[in-house]
Enzyme design. Structure first.
Site, PDB file in Angstrom:
ATOM      1  N   ASP A  51       0.852  -0.564  -0.235  1.00  0.00           N
ATOM      2  CA  ASP A  51       0.032  -0.091  -0.132  1.00  0.00           C
ATOM      3  C   ASP A  51       1.143   1.319  -0.052  1.00  0.00           C
ATOM      4  O   ASP A  51       0.196   2.732  -0.041  1.00  0.00           O
ATOM      5  CB  ASP A  51      -0.931  -0.147   1.168  1.00  0.00           C
ATOM      6  CG  ASP A  51      -0.041   0.139   2.617  1.00  0.00           C
ATOM      7  OD1 ASP A  51       0.962  -0.318   2.890  1.00  0.00           O
ATOM      8  OD2 ASP A  51      -1.105  -0.249   3.782  1.00  0.00           O
ATOM      9  N   SER A  52       2.512   0.661  -0.440  1.00  0.00           N
ATOM     10  CA  SER A  52       3.414   2.456  -0.544  1.00  0.00           C
ATOM     11  C   SER A  52       2.787   2.856  -1.376  1.00  0.00           C
ATOM     12  O   SER A  52       3.720   3.939  -2.122  1.00  0.00           O
ATOM     13  CB  SER A  52       4.974   1.952  -0.079  1.00  0.00           C
ATOM     14  OG  SER A  52       4.769   0.397  -1.420  1.00  0.00           O
ATOM     15  N   ASP A  90      -0.615  -5.950   0.352  1.00  0.00           N
ATOM     16  CA  ASP A  90      -1.255  -5.512   1.436  1.00  0.00           C
ATOM     17  C   ASP A  90      -2.839  -5.110   1.349  1.00  0.00           C
ATOM     18  O   ASP A  90      -3.341  -5.333   0.398  1.00  0.00           O
ATOM     19  CB  ASP A  90      -0.579  -4.181   1.232  1.00  0.00           C
ATOM     20  CG  ASP A  90       0.676  -4.267   2.173  1.00  0.00           C
ATOM     21  OD1 ASP A  90       0.765  -5.030   3.671  1.00  0.00           O
ATOM     22  OD2 ASP A  90       1.861  -2.984   2.190  1.00  0.00           O
ATOM     23  N   LYS A 120      -1.146  -9.499   3.294  1.00  0.00           N
ATOM     24  CA  LYS A 120      -0.067  -8.965   4.385  1.00  0.00           C
ATOM     25  C   LYS A 120      -0.879  -7.721   4.947  1.00  0.00           C
ATOM     26  O   LYS A 120      -1.850  -7.391   4.661  1.00  0.00           O
ATOM     27  CB  LYS A 120       1.361  -8.258   3.944  1.00  0.00           C
ATOM     28  CG  LYS A 120       2.280  -7.281   5.417  1.00  0.00           C
ATOM     29  CD  LYS A 120       3.284  -7.317   4.299  1.00  0.00           C
ATOM     30  CE  LYS A 120       3.733  -5.925   4.037  1.00  0.00           C
ATOM     31  NZ  LYS A 120       2.866  -4.881   4.667  1.00  0.00           N
ATOM     32  N   GLU A 122      -0.969  -5.585   8.982  1.00  0.00           N
ATOM     33  CA  GLU A 122      -0.576  -4.525   9.997  1.00  0.00           C
ATOM     34  C   GLU A 122      -0.754  -4.700  11.727  1.00  0.00           C
ATOM     35  O   GLU A 122      -1.965  -4.832  11.070  1.00  0.00           O
ATOM     36  CB  GLU A 122       0.112  -2.797   9.665  1.00  0.00           C
ATOM     37  CG  GLU A 122       0.607  -2.427   7.968  1.00  0.00           C
ATOM     38  CD  GLU A 122       1.279  -1.400   7.872  1.00  0.00           C
ATOM     39  OE1 GLU A 122       0.156  -0.354   9.063  1.00  0.00           O
ATOM     40  OE2 GLU A 122       0.827  -1.012   7.097  1.00  0.00           O
ATOM     41  N   GLU A 185      10.031  -3.518  10.591  1.00  0.00           N
ATOM     42  CA  GLU A 185       9.756  -2.614  10.015  1.00  0.00           C
ATOM     43  C   GLU A 185      10.233  -1.568  10.972  1.00  0.00           C
ATOM     44  O   GLU A 185      10.301  -1.325  11.906  1.00  0.00           O
ATOM     45  CB  GLU A 185       8.576  -2.199   9.117  1.00  0.00           C
ATOM     46  CG  GLU A 185       9.089  -0.586   9.156  1.00  0.00           C
ATOM     47  CD  GLU A 185       7.911  -0.394   7.957  1.00  0.00           C
ATOM     48  OE1 GLU A 185       6.843  -0.647   7.201  1.00  0.00           O
ATOM     49  OE2 GLU A 185       8.113   1.503   6.929  1.00  0.00           O
TER      50      GLU A 185
HETATM   51  O1  KIV Z   1       3.934  -0.973   1.298  1.00  0.00           O
HETATM   52  C1  KIV Z   1       5.223  -1.459   1.652  1.00  0.00           C
HETATM   53  O2  KIV Z   1       5.376  -0.886   0.517  1.00  0.00           O
HETATM   54  C2  KIV Z   1       5.487  -2.328   2.858  1.00  0.00           C
HETATM   55  C3  KIV Z   1       7.036  -2.510   2.694  1.00  0.00           C
HETATM   56  C4  KIV Z   1       7.004  -1.319   2.893  1.00  0.00           C
HETATM   57  C5  KIV Z   1       7.114  -3.214   3.563  1.00  0.00           C
HETATM   58  O3  KIV Z   1       4.473  -2.345   3.530  1.00  0.00           O
END
Ligand code: KIV
Length: 268
Positions: A51-52, A90, A120, A122, A185
């Site tokens: 989600d970056s 994510d 994934k 958090e 992280e």
């Molecule tokens: O969203 C993302 O790219 C991430 C990584 C930085 C681990 O969660």
């Protein structure tokens, strides 16, 4: 005639088993077909549709605005460019925090509609029930502890996390809930080593030191494509931002002076 068989897709159990074999895991983010294909052909073990993308693709200051539909779209693009890497996706902010049921529904859409191989999410202790519910539904989950960017406002910024007891509890919680790996992280390197020794699943570090079982970097950071800020943990392996700008400037100049297109770019 010899036909080269397509590379075998890395499975979740194979990814998990890398820790016991002492094989380091290389993970990189990607958000579209072309970048995914480059990452896959370069030998990444997993591609994270992170989600970056909220920051490096959409231009937001945080990942919070990213929606489930947007990440489904990007995942479909990434999967078309991937043959070998495990594709982990994510779960966006507020698509799993409300309840374990909501987590299963959202993760289910990522697996069923987008074609993700794993998701994934958090959070550690607080997300134990969500991880367990997804795993019980047959959905492989990668955890994410330490700096959890979706909690940026609660944490007061993108800060290094140093609470050893809390982080150990978080890592144990996601492992016990059935996660097959965990992103760690922005923690001090010695704490990254402690977490790696404490759990049986691979730790994938980003700003968590060299002792982690694998590393993950954001595609745009790795290639020098994102100029808004450079996290301390991000190594630039190329300066494609500058190279791209120079190429684009040459194109604009040649169009203006009439030297592009030349004869070889024209039809007879
Ligand atoms: O969203 C993302 O790219 C991430 C990584 C930085 C681990 O969660």
């Amino acid at each position: 005639m010899s036909v080269v068989p397509p590379p075998k897709q890395i499975t979740v159990p194979e990814f998990r088993a890398a820790k016991a074999k002492g094989a380091k895991l290389a993970v990189v983010t990607a958000y579209d077909y072309t970048s995914a294909r480059l990452c896959d052909e370069a030998g990444a073990d997993a591609i994270l549709v992170g989600d970056s993308l909220g920051m490096v693709v959409q231009g937001h200051p945080t990942s919070l605005p990213v929606t489930l539909n947007e990440i489904i779209y990007h995942t479909k693009c990434v999967l078309r460019g991937t043959r070998r890497a495990l594709v982990v996706v994510d779960m966006p902010f507020m698509t799993y925090q409300v309840s374990a049921k909501q987590a299963v529904r959202s993760a289910g859409r990522l697996m069923k509609e987008a074609g993700a191989h794993a998701v994934k999410l958090e959070g550690g202790v607080r997300m134990r029930a969500a991880v367990r519910a997804c795993v019980d539904a047959g959905i492989p989950v990668m955890g994410h502890v330490g700096l959890t960017p979706q909690a940026v406002h609660q944490l007061g910024g993108f800060k290094v996390q140093r609470d050893t007891d809390a982080l150990l509890a978080d890592a144990h919680a996601v492992e016990e809930a059935g996660a097959f790996a965990v992103v760690v992280e922005s923690v001090p390197a010695d704490l990254g080593a402690k977490l790696t020794a404490a759990v049986g699943i691979p730790t994938i570090g980003i700003g968590a030191g060299a002792a982690c079982d694998g590393q993950v970097l954001v595609y745009h950071d790795l290639l020098g494509l994102f100029a808004d800020f450079k996290p301390k943990f991000a190594k630039r392996y190329a300066d494609l931002g500058a190279a791209t700008k120079t190429a684009l400037e040459s194109y604009c100049r040649e169009v203006r002076e009439g030297s592009f297109p030349a004869a070889e770019h024209s039809f007879k």
